[in-house]
Design a protein around this motif. Structure first.
Motif, PDB file in Angstrom:
ATOM      1  N   ILE A   1       0.816  -1.218   0.000  1.00 40.04           N
ATOM      2  CA  ILE A   1       0.000   0.000   0.000  1.00 40.04           C
ATOM      3  C   ILE A   1       0.847   1.265   0.000  1.00 40.04           C
ATOM      4  N   ASP A   2       2.159   1.153   0.263  1.00 37.54           N
ATOM      5  CA  ASP A   2       2.973   2.372   0.182  1.00 37.54           C
ATOM      6  C   ASP A   2       3.482   2.599  -1.241  1.00 37.54           C
ATOM      7  N   GLY A   3       4.002   1.547  -1.882  1.00 37.07           N
ATOM      8  CA  GLY A   3       4.501   1.706  -3.250  1.00 37.07           C
ATOM      9  C   GLY A   3       3.397   1.557  -4.274  1.00 37.07           C
TER      10      GLY A   3
ATOM     11  N   ARG B   1     -13.862   8.197   1.791  1.00 38.99           N
ATOM     12  CA  ARG B   1     -14.057   7.677   3.149  1.00 38.99           C
ATOM     13  C   ARG B   1     -15.223   8.373   3.846  1.00 38.99           C
ATOM     14  N   GLY B   2     -15.454   9.642   3.476  1.00 37.02           N
ATOM     15  CA  GLY B   2     -16.520  10.421   4.110  1.00 37.02           C
ATOM     16  C   GLY B   2     -17.921   9.938   3.783  1.00 37.02           C
TER      17      GLY B   2
ATOM     18  N   SER C   1     -12.841   6.704  -4.126  1.00 34.02           N
ATOM     19  CA  SER C   1     -11.425   6.888  -3.796  1.00 34.02           C
ATOM     20  C   SER C   1     -10.900   5.536  -3.314  1.00 34.02           C
ATOM     21  N   ARG C   2      -9.587   5.432  -3.186  1.00 39.52           N
ATOM     22  CA  ARG C   2      -9.033   4.160  -2.725  1.00 39.52           C
ATOM     23  C   ARG C   2      -9.465   3.851  -1.301  1.00 39.52           C
TER      24      ARG C   2
ATOM     25  N   GLN D   1     -12.416   2.525  -8.553  1.00 42.56           N
ATOM     26  CA  GLN D   1     -11.354   3.394  -8.028  1.00 42.56           C
ATOM     27  C   GLN D   1     -10.801   4.349  -9.082  1.00 42.56           C
TER      28      GLN D   1
ATOM     29  N   THR E   1      -3.634   4.495  -9.008  1.00 42.20           N
ATOM     30  CA  THR E   1      -3.657   3.053  -9.238  1.00 42.20           C
ATOM     31  C   THR E   1      -5.071   2.569  -9.540  1.00 42.20           C
ATOM     32  N   GLY E   2      -5.886   3.495 -10.023  1.00 42.02           N
ATOM     33  CA  GLY E   2      -7.228   3.147 -10.480  1.00 42.02           C
ATOM     34  C   GLY E   2      -7.412   3.695 -11.884  1.00 42.02           C
TER      35      GLY E   2
ATOM     36  N   SER F   1     -10.839  13.684   0.336  1.00 41.26           N
ATOM     37  CA  SER F   1     -10.006  14.766   0.872  1.00 41.26           C
ATOM     38  C   SER F   1      -9.199  15.494  -0.197  1.00 41.26           C
TER      39      SER F   1
ATOM     40  N   HIS G   1      -5.350  10.698  -5.777  1.00 39.75           N
ATOM     41  CA  HIS G   1      -6.723  10.681  -6.289  1.00 39.75           C
ATOM     42  C   HIS G   1      -6.883  11.726  -7.392  1.00 39.75           C
TER      43      HIS G   1
ATOM     44  N   ASN H   1     -17.557  18.546   1.009  1.00 43.44           N
ATOM     45  CA  ASN H   1     -16.787  18.100   2.167  1.00 43.44           C
ATOM     46  C   ASN H   1     -17.137  19.008   3.346  1.00 43.44           C
ATOM     47  N   PRO H   2     -17.365  18.444   4.545  1.00 44.10           N
ATOM     48  CA  PRO H   2     -17.710  19.316   5.679  1.00 44.10           C
ATOM     49  C   PRO H   2     -16.509  20.110   6.200  1.00 44.10           C
TER      50      PRO H   2
ATOM     51  N   ALA I   1     -10.324  21.174   3.449  1.00 44.89           N
ATOM     52  CA  ALA I   1      -9.926  19.951   2.717  1.00 44.89           C
ATOM     53  C   ALA I   1      -9.252  20.332   1.392  1.00 44.89           C
TER      54      ALA I   1
ATOM     55  N   ALA J   1     -20.494  20.721   3.262  1.00 44.52           N
ATOM     56  CA  ALA J   1     -21.633  19.969   3.811  1.00 44.52           C
ATOM     57  C   ALA J   1     -21.241  18.509   3.950  1.00 44.52           C
TER      58      ALA J   1
HETATM   59  C1  LIG Z   1       1.123   4.561  -4.089  1.00 47.17           C
HETATM   60  C2  LIG Z   1      -0.256   5.035  -3.744  1.00 47.17           C
HETATM   61  C3  LIG Z   1      -1.271   4.942  -4.687  1.00 47.17           C
HETATM   62  C4  LIG Z   1      -2.549   5.413  -4.388  1.00 47.17           C
HETATM   63  N1  LIG Z   1      -3.522   5.340  -5.344  1.00 47.17           N
HETATM   64  C5  LIG Z   1      -4.727   5.895  -5.088  1.00 47.17           C
HETATM   65  C6  LIG Z   1      -5.754   5.904  -6.086  1.00 47.17           C
HETATM   66  O1  LIG Z   1      -5.618   5.356  -7.187  1.00 47.17           O
HETATM   67  N2  LIG Z   1      -6.918   6.514  -5.780  1.00 47.17           N
HETATM   68  C7  LIG Z   1      -7.161   7.112  -4.565  1.00 47.17           C
HETATM   69  O2  LIG Z   1      -8.248   7.643  -4.364  1.00 47.17           O
HETATM   70  N3  LIG Z   1      -6.210   7.089  -3.605  1.00 47.17           N
HETATM   71  C8  LIG Z   1      -5.020   6.488  -3.829  1.00 47.17           C
HETATM   72  N4  LIG Z   1      -4.087   6.453  -2.845  1.00 47.17           N
HETATM   73  C9  LIG Z   1      -4.479   6.861  -1.475  1.00 47.17           C
HETATM   74  C10 LIG Z   1      -4.468   8.370  -1.269  1.00 47.17           C
HETATM   75  O3  LIG Z   1      -3.181   8.788  -0.869  1.00 47.17           O
HETATM   76  C11 LIG Z   1      -5.465   8.743  -0.146  1.00 47.17           C
HETATM   77  O4  LIG Z   1      -5.152   8.018   1.015  1.00 47.17           O
HETATM   78  C12 LIG Z   1      -6.910   8.454  -0.535  1.00 47.17           C
HETATM   79  O5  LIG Z   1      -7.209   9.025  -1.791  1.00 47.17           O
HETATM   80  C13 LIG Z   1      -7.812   9.044   0.536  1.00 47.17           C
HETATM   81  O6  LIG Z   1      -9.147   8.755   0.234  1.00 47.17           O
HETATM   82  P1  LIG Z   1     -10.299   9.692   0.794  1.00 47.17           P
HETATM   83  O7  LIG Z   1     -10.081  11.069   0.312  1.00 47.17           O
HETATM   84  O8  LIG Z   1     -11.584   9.025   0.459  1.00 47.17           O
HETATM   85  O9  LIG Z   1     -10.108   9.542   2.367  1.00 47.17           O
HETATM   86  P2  LIG Z   1      -9.591  10.589   3.428  1.00 47.17           P
HETATM   87  O10 LIG Z   1      -8.314  11.196   3.014  1.00 47.17           O
HETATM   88  O11 LIG Z   1      -9.653   9.920   4.730  1.00 47.17           O
HETATM   89  O12 LIG Z   1     -10.683  11.746   3.368  1.00 47.17           O
HETATM   90  C14 LIG Z   1     -11.995  11.584   3.789  1.00 47.17           C
HETATM   91  C15 LIG Z   1     -12.681  12.928   3.681  1.00 47.17           C
HETATM   92  O13 LIG Z   1     -14.028  12.761   4.073  1.00 47.17           O
HETATM   93  C16 LIG Z   1     -14.441  13.933   4.739  1.00 47.17           C
HETATM   94  N5  LIG Z   1     -15.604  13.609   5.558  1.00 47.17           N
HETATM   95  C17 LIG Z   1     -15.662  13.175   6.839  1.00 47.17           C
HETATM   96  N6  LIG Z   1     -16.943  12.991   7.215  1.00 47.17           N
HETATM   97  C18 LIG Z   1     -17.705  13.299   6.152  1.00 47.17           C
HETATM   98  C19 LIG Z   1     -19.103  13.298   5.908  1.00 47.17           C
HETATM   99  N7  LIG Z   1     -19.991  12.947   6.846  1.00 47.17           N
HETATM  100  N8  LIG Z   1     -19.533  13.672   4.692  1.00 47.17           N
HETATM  101  C20 LIG Z   1     -18.659  14.040   3.715  1.00 47.17           C
HETATM  102  N9  LIG Z   1     -17.326  14.064   3.900  1.00 47.17           N
HETATM  103  C21 LIG Z   1     -16.859  13.693   5.097  1.00 47.17           C
HETATM  104  C22 LIG Z   1     -13.244  14.362   5.533  1.00 47.17           C
HETATM  105  O14 LIG Z   1     -13.313  15.750   5.841  1.00 47.17           O
HETATM  106  C23 LIG Z   1     -12.096  14.012   4.581  1.00 47.17           C
HETATM  107  O15 LIG Z   1     -11.728  15.127   3.801  1.00 47.17           O
HETATM  108  C24 LIG Z   1      -2.818   5.964  -3.117  1.00 47.17           C
HETATM  109  C25 LIG Z   1      -1.805   6.043  -2.174  1.00 47.17           C
HETATM  110  C26 LIG Z   1      -0.541   5.575  -2.475  1.00 47.17           C
HETATM  111  C27 LIG Z   1       0.535   5.669  -1.452  1.00 47.17           C
END
Ligand SMILES: Cc1cc2nc3c(=O)[nH]c(=O)nc-3n(C[C@H](O)[C@H](O)[C@H](O)COP(=O)(O)OP(=O)(O)OC[C@H]3O[C@@H](n4cnc5c(N)ncnc54)[C@H](O)[C@@H]3O)c2cc1C
Length: 465
Positions: free
Chosen positions: A97-99, A360-361, A383-384, A397, A401-402, A416, A421, A435-436, A440, A452
């Protein structure tokens, strides 16, 4: 049957894909399971833990000479350990998950001259063969073989009275390794420079959640300006190989002569590359290319940069850009060996005009998200973080990597805005972020922003007009 599982400690934990490989190995009846890892001395604790689950032996490859290894040097060290252990089957997680490069499994198989079955979703193993259902269809391989495993199961917990088993540390000498092929010395991919990602930044206008629906509708009707591709005034390479038409499109941006290669068999491609000695070979980032490229690279003993988002040249060498691990940082990478090899991100030819992507949100709101998507005629994406949480299929995704998409409107909810992404959606005509958290980073990459929660906007989008 002797089964080796290659495991990596990522972010202080067992890489989740490798955890699935361990569990898959432990489920093979009567198998002697050996876990092999390369890392710092403290990784032995993780191996000790695995012995409590039923792994009969843990072997840590640890030596100063192994430090700073890229995927080529890692595959080399692991291949020496596997050769010493003479297994019937080798399991790896699909990727760390890092590389996230997914290169080590196929690279290892090529060095061991074993067949590889990548992206395994289900497996059945007999004395003679492995029969698998994979992301690329059904595959069978005679043993010994290397299998790379998806996130298909949950790793068991240790029994209360379980005992710690045997672990050993092997250094370069024990492996009989050529230290010039290990660690930093044996790693041809070098980071030249790192900097903050600027690509895809937009000016964001904040709107109320009540304005969201009409903003989406208006953005869907806005005529799309096709940007003529920027003048390439910079230097160009004279000749580049590109495997397949998609990679060729990218290659034409930086090279005068592009040879489009049709060979997709690693042996055929290896033979041709050995004979004709190209200086650069580019691949697209499809699942198939991500298996083919590392197999060829390790046999040519050259560097392979995965998932490049941008290519550049000074007329002599190729520079490859890739988001770095952690933060909003992009790394500029060069390769010290020839041919320079890279898999490059290419835009999806056809994608939906309106994409509703959840991060994730939106966890806990997946059904509401699908309902909202239907209400506005959008295709769902993720998102991932949402995929890793098991709340969306990998096919959804978007990102490094999607998939890489360019819809008319990209509506990102609960995402976020990590660089990994953003690089998958920055070509969208209009980006709207919900995003709330008003700080972000996603708002830096959006044309419109709504402060929101997912719950609030999904219920508004589902309301009858
Ligand atoms: C080598 C490598 C490759 C990667 N490839 C990908 C890839 O292909 N695609 C990808 O997406 N990521 C990839 N990632 C992961 C990436 O770095 C992030 O960790 C990931 O995109 C975070 O996903 P997220 O924004 O959904 O989650 P988070 O970063 O956890 O963000 C969640 C967001 O949700 C918001 N939130 C919280 N509660 C609510 C609510 N009730 N309603 C609405 N919003 C809310 C928060 O404010 C926050 O901004 C990769 C990482 C690495 C190291």
């Amino acid at each position: 049957m002797r089964v080796i599982v290659c495991v990596k400690q990522s972010c202080k934990e067992l890489n989740p894909f490798d955890a699935c490989a361990v569990e898959a190995a432990l489920r093979i009846e009567g198998a002697e399971v050996i876990a092999v890892s390369m890392g710092r001395p403290d990784v032995e604790d993780m191996l000790r833990y695995l012995t409590r689950l039923g792994v009969s032996r843990g072997i840590l490859l640890s030596d100063r000479a192994f430090a700073g290894a890229d995927t080529l040097a890692t595959s080399y060290a692991l291949s020496l350990a596997v050769q010493k252990l003479r297994p019937d089957l080798v399991l790896c997680g699909r990727q760390s998950i890092d590389g996230d490069t997914a290169q080590v499994g196929p690279g290892l198989a090529a060095l061991l001259r074993m067949p590889v079955i990548p992206y395994v979703l289900e497996m059945s193993v007999t004395e003679k063969e492995a029969v698998c259902r994979t992301r690329l269809g059904d595959r069978t391989a005679p043993l010994p073989a290397v299998l790379t495993v998806e996130r298909i199961n949950e790793l068991r917990f240790p029994k209360l009275r379980s005992k710690v088993g045997v672990t050993e540390v092997w250094d370069a000498e024990t492996l009989g390794a050529d230290v010039r092929r290990c660690g930093l010395a044996g790693s041809p991919t070098k980071v030249v420079q790192s900097f903050e990602n600027q690509s895809g930044r937009r000016h964001c206008r904040m709107i109320s959640k009540e304005e969201l629906r009409t903003t989406v509708e208006t953005a869907m009707k806005t005529p799309r300006v096709t940007l003529s591709s920027a003048e390439h005034t910079g230097k160009r390479l004279s000749a580049v190989w590109a495997v397949g038409e998609k990679a060729a499109e990218k290659a034409r941006e930086i090279a005068d002569t592009v040879t489009v290669i049709r060979e997709t068999d690693p042996t055929a491609l290896l033979e041709r590359a050995t004979r004709e000695k190209p200086s650069v070979i580019l691949f697209d980032s499809s699942l198939e290319s991500r298996v083919l490229a590392p197999q060829v690279a390790v046999q040519l003993q050259t560097g392979l940069c995965a998932d490049c988002t941008k290519l550049e040249t000074d007329g002599e060498q190729l520079f490859m850009y890739r988001p770095a691990f952690g933060g909003n940082i992009v790394a500029k990478i060069r390769c010290t060996t020839r041919p320079t090899m890279a898999t490059v991100r290419t835009l999806e030819g056809r994608c939906a005009e309106l994409i509703l992507a959840g991060g994730r949100g939106v966890i806990g709101q997946e059904e509401a998200m699908q309902k909202a998507a239907r209400a506005i005629g959008a295709q769902c994406a993720a998102s991932r973080a949402l995929v890793d949480a098991g709340k969306a299929p990998y096919e959804w995704q978007i990102g490094l990597t999607g998939r890489t998409v360019s819809p008319q409107v990209y509506l990102a909810v609960g995402i976020s805005g990590a660089v990994q992404h953003v690089c998958g959606m920055e070509s969208a005509h209009t980006v709207i972020a919900v995003n709330p958290d008003k700080t972000a980073p996603i708002f830096d990459y959006a044309d419109f922003g709504v402060c929101a929660t997912a719950e609030e906007v999904f219920s508004l989008l589902c309301e009858e007009k």
